[in-house]
Design a protein around this motif. Structure first.
Motif, short mmCIF file in Angstrom:
data_model
loop_
_atom_site.label_atom_id
_atom_site.label_comp_id
_atom_site.label_asym_id
_atom_site.label_seq_id
_atom_site.Cartn_x
_atom_site.Cartn_y
_atom_site.Cartn_z
N CYS B 225 41.41 33.19 45.62
CA CYS B 225 40.42 33.61 44.50
C CYS B 225 41.13 34.85 43.78
N ARG B 226 42.43 35.08 43.89
CA ARG B 226 43.07 36.03 43.32
C ARG B 226 42.85 36.12 41.74
N VAL B 227 42.26 37.41 41.15
CA VAL B 227 42.04 37.56 39.97
C VAL B 227 43.05 38.87 39.32
N ASP B 228 43.39 39.10 38.11
CA ASP B 228 44.29 40.11 37.67
C ASP B 228 43.10 41.18 37.06
N VAL B 229 43.10 42.37 37.58
CA VAL B 229 42.15 43.32 37.18
C VAL B 229 42.91 44.50 36.73
N ASP B 230 42.97 44.82 35.76
CA ASP B 230 43.90 46.38 35.34
C ASP B 230 45.22 46.12 35.77
N GLY B 231 45.76 44.82 35.79
CA GLY B 231 47.20 44.53 36.20
C GLY B 231 47.36 44.47 37.66
N HIS B 246 35.99 45.15 31.23
CA HIS B 246 37.02 45.54 30.35
C HIS B 246 38.61 45.37 30.85
N LEU B 247 38.65 45.25 32.34
CA LEU B 247 39.91 45.34 32.82
C LEU B 247 40.48 43.90 33.48
N VAL B 248 39.29 42.81 33.18
CA VAL B 248 39.81 41.47 33.81
C VAL B 248 40.70 40.52 32.76
N ASP B 249 41.70 39.88 33.42
CA ASP B 249 42.44 38.94 32.83
C ASP B 249 41.51 37.69 32.60
N TYR B 250 40.93 37.38 31.51
CA TYR B 250 40.06 36.28 31.53
C TYR B 250 41.00 35.20 31.63
N ASP B 251 42.05 35.08 30.46
CA ASP B 251 42.92 33.96 30.45
C ASP B 251 43.46 33.22 31.72
N LEU B 252 44.19 34.36 32.57
CA LEU B 252 44.64 34.02 33.88
C LEU B 252 43.51 33.22 34.58
N LEU B 253 42.19 33.70 34.74
CA LEU B 253 41.25 33.17 35.41
C LEU B 253 40.97 31.84 34.97
N LEU B 254 40.78 31.59 33.70
CA LEU B 254 40.56 30.31 33.12
C LEU B 254 41.72 29.23 33.48
N SER B 255 42.88 29.83 33.39
CA SER B 255 43.99 28.81 33.84
C SER B 255 44.02 28.63 35.22
N ARG B 256 44.03 29.51 36.16
CA ARG B 256 43.74 29.27 37.39
C ARG B 256 42.45 28.12 37.93
N GLN B 257 41.32 28.31 37.12
CA GLN B 257 40.29 27.56 37.30
C GLN B 257 40.87 26.23 37.18
N THR B 258 41.80 25.93 36.56
CA THR B 258 42.01 24.32 36.14
C THR B 258 43.13 23.61 37.10
N THR B 259 43.51 24.37 38.12
CA THR B 259 44.54 23.98 38.97
C THR B 259 44.32 22.62 39.75
#
Lengths: 471, 281
Positions: B225-231, B246-259
């Motif tokens: 469930c790792r997410v990128d928050v503020d780097g 404001h600190l979440v990398d949403y694109d990474l989350l979207l990408s990881r959800q497609t695994t």
């Protein structure tokens, strides 16, 4: 048994452990080691010199009466052998399979000075498997109920040992397990081909027959805190055995790409969730054709060999030191090499490269050489400038170590930890900074072995028993 | 085994379950979630807790049927049991008297927003809620959210009900009309949360989102469930699920959800083909 054959001599080589052929076993999850036959067990047991001073016993973290059970096997009395084992070891079928005996009992075996040490581990496995095959489950004597309640956090080897010991002493024991099945690392970490889950289930069944209650789906620190268990639910003592349940990552670029797993995730999907049987089991796992596992311990070997069995063609083990420094059991490294693991020793990953869809594509590694020894006594690996190169991979598994999960310490005020998050506990008693709260196993020592966790459990159980007498 | 006490179809593909779960019900707070496993062959999935009854010892789960497991859950009825439920997991929403708060829920996200809105209102906040869905038929919890809010606005993407537009557009409009929000929470599909963050960043509004990555154990043990928050890498199951919007990398989350898209399809196709017969328990 064969009374007419001449008794085996210690100077003769040890009985070979029958194993599945590497080319076959690389494609199945069945146990690799098949176990001694009765004839083999008796023959091997006869090699024992029956030393006046058995040094082997001192090498065993739980003090099994090794000469006792070995003699029983040599005499063909397998029931007695199993019972002798159970007196000191609640999980002999497990230890016989996963203990690093070569570093423990067998290391001190006198036979090993000139010849091959007695195959104590294989005999332990034989005796406990024998008992299982008979369908019997002999229960030791249980003391009358003391009315005291002990809560155990975690159903791995340390927790199970403490539970068994305290239940036999008459205390009311409940194990709280966060996952949906008991066993801890025995079910989620160690693969089926090294430790069949049916064996773990049977050992847990034995412990439940001693009167221990196992509550799964109970996360201490979330469902209830330790304070709540002691103050509201009346637990007189708690033993924390939450293990090494925090995955370590390298913090290199690309580690969050799709297809990068922590070893915990990779193994939990395969072992606990049985992803190797997808889609009959719903949990999926990705392998692709090329897998790189980073690390050199038992968990890395388990990950390598699991990846093979899941269908990967090329499985690399990327390790920054040399093979001689790998902390994994020699037996498991050999097994993995026989199964065609591609060992990239003296290699360190520096980044993981992805494709446009966010998937792992390659791992960039740098070659290493060994320099001066570091604090652990092992020679420090030093990168060789300009030696970077790329390996194509579909999946990467980071198996560089597991640390203490912070959930319990962070929700138990006053519970002291060291700077890495391990719970501080007395070496001899397991007592923590809180009265009535004990801890043992990987949560205290950092990731180690099943048997060391059991040894810590044994000591803590004694200490808890003494403490409960004073309440 | 956790018995299903009540089951309601809120929409054809969103169902509400009231489930026996005494240990969880007596401890859970808004913002927390549970992990569910239907049966021995099942996978573990996270579901936010939409409501709870501490006296009765039950929790309410509102589930959108988007894959094999949620679809299979949908075939269970009152009286049937769920094999494993564990919780409450994650950090609870931080509730205090901020002043005026915006509670923005998109699609299935309205379910986790509901207990948070209610708690914020109980804490003395002026709760301005904006809930939306793609169309009228899949809008949920309108009455409940009305009761939990000081003011409420409903939007639909296609204009079939309420205000025609996205929840984020309505939020922009309210800000343009002079609304000053001291705090905002936005929950829904990742693109919606990303857009929500875009609005709150622009207007400098302190805000949180609740992330929904893939999970397995839910206790910080596996790291999926790792997410990128503020780097920095965070585990949504123990560090979250709520994070500074404001600190979440949403694109990474979207990408990881497609695994596991391919496996999800394979599983669903297999389930539909056998009509659920191969998975009868």
């Amino acid at each position: 048994m064969s009374e007419n054959k001449p008794r085996r001599k210690g100077s003769e080589p040890r009985e070979e452990m029958p194993r599945q052929d590497p080319k076959v076993r690389r494609n199945n999850f069945d146990e690799v080691a098949l176990g001694y036959s009765a004839e083999q067990a008796v023959a091997e047991a006869q090699r024992c010199l029956n030393c006046k001073k058995p040094f082997c016993v001192g090498g065993c973290p739980v003090g099994i009466d090794i000469p006792g059970f070995v003699t029983a096997i040599a005499e063909g009395d397998f029931d007695r052998a199993a019972l002798t084992l159970k007196e000191r070891n609640a999980l002999p079928a497990i230890c016989g399979r996963v203990c690093p005996q070569e570093d423990q009992c067998e290391k001190y075996c006198v036979l090993g000075k000139k010849w091959e040490p007695l195959a104590i581990g294989r005999l332990e496995r034989f005796a406990s498997d024998w008992e299982t095959k008979q369908g019997k489950m002999n229960l030791p004597e249980i003391a009358p109920p003391t009315g005291r309640k002990v809560g155990i956090v975690g159903s791995g080897p340390a927790g199970l040992t403490v539970a068994a010991d305290l239940a036999m002493l008459g205390h009311g024991v409940t194990i709280f397990e966060a996952l949906h099945a008991p066993g801890g690392v025995l079910v989620y970490g160690i693969p089926e081909f090294r430790l069949p889950k049916s064996i773990v289930a049977r050992e847990v069944e034995f412990i439940e027959k001693l009167g221990v209650k196992v509550e799964v789906n109970f996360v201490v620190g979330a469902t209830r805190t330790i304070d709540e268990l002691m103050k509201d639910e009346g637990y007189d003592a708690i033993f924390i055995a939450t293990g090494a349940g925090l995955p370590y990552f390298m913090n290199i670029p690309g580690e969050n790409l799709n297809g990068v797993y922590s070893a915990n995730e990779f193994l939990t999907r395969s072992n606990l969730m049985k992803a190797y049987r997808f889609p009959s089991y719903d949990t999926p796992i990705k392998v692709g054709k090329k897998v790189a596992v980073v690390g050199g311990g038992n968990v890395a070997m388990d990950s390598v060999r699991t990846a093979m069995r899941l269908g990967a063609e090329d499985v690399y083990c990327v390790y920054r030191r040399s093979r001689a420094e790998m902390p994994a059991r020699e037996e498991e490294i050999e097994n993995a090499l026989e199964e065609e693991m591609i060992l990239k020793e003296l290699h360190n990953p520096i980044r993981i490269i992805g494709d446009e869809k966010g998937w792992v594509k390659q791992m960039e590694c740098i070659k290493m050489e060994l320099g001066e020894p570091d604090a652990s006594g092992r020679r420090r690996p030093v990168p060789i400038e300009g030696s970077e190169f790329l390996i194509d991979v579909d999946v990467a598994v980071i198996a560089i170590g597991q640390g203490p999960n912070p959930l319990v310490p962070s929700t138990t005020p006053g519970l002291e930890t060291n700077k890495w998050g391990n719970i501080l506990a007395d070496d001899e008693t397991g007592l923590t900074s809180l009265e009535g709260v004990y801890a043992g196993g990987d949560i205290v020592t950092g990731a180690a072995t099943v048997i060391l966790a059991m040894g810590a459990g044994r000591k803590a159980a004694n200490a808890i028993h003494e403490y409960l007498k004073t309440k | 085994m956790h018995k299903i006490i009540r089951k309601d179809a809120l929409t054809p593909e969103i169902k509400l379950y009231i489930v026996e779960a005494n240990l969880i019900a007596t401890k859970v707070q808004p913002g927390q979630f549970v992990i569910l496993r239907l049966h021995e062959e099942g996978e573990r999935i996270p579901l936010t807790v939409a409501d709870f009854d501490r006296e009765k010892g039950t929790i309410t789960l509102i589930v959108a049927e988007i894959g094999k497991t949620t679809r299979e859950l949908g075939t269970l009825n009152e009286g049937d049991g769920i094999l494993d439920l564990v919780g409450p997991l994650g950090k609870a929403t931080h509730v205090e008297k901020f002043g005026t708060v915006a509670c923005v829920g998109g699609g299935i996200g309205v379910a986790p927003v509901y207990p948070i809105a209610r708690a914020l209102k109980e804490a003395g906040n002026r709760v301005v809620s904006i809930i939306g869905a793609r169309c009228k038929d899949i809008l949920i919890l309108e009455k409940e959210m009305e009761a939990a809010s000081t003011e409420m606005y409903v939007t639909t993407d296609d204009g079939s009900y309420g205000i025609h537009g996205f929840v984020t557009q309505q939020m922009e409009k309210l800000i343009g009309d002079g609304y000053k929000f001291d705090f905002a929470v936005g929950i829904g599909p990742v693109p919606m949360m990303k857009a929500f963050a875009g609005v709150t960043v622009k207007h400098n509004i302190k805000s949180v989102v609740s992330l929904n990555p893939i999970m397995v154990d839910g206790t910080g043990m596996c790291g999926v469930c790792r997410v990128d928050v503020d780097g920095k890498t965070k585990f949504a199951c123990v560090d979250g699920p709520e994070f500074d919007a404001h600190l979440v990398d949403y694109d990474l989350l979207l990408s990881r959800q497609t695994t596991y898209c391919a496996e999800e399809k394979q599983s669903m196709d297999r389930y539909e083909k056998c009509n659920g017969d191969c998975c009868k328990h």
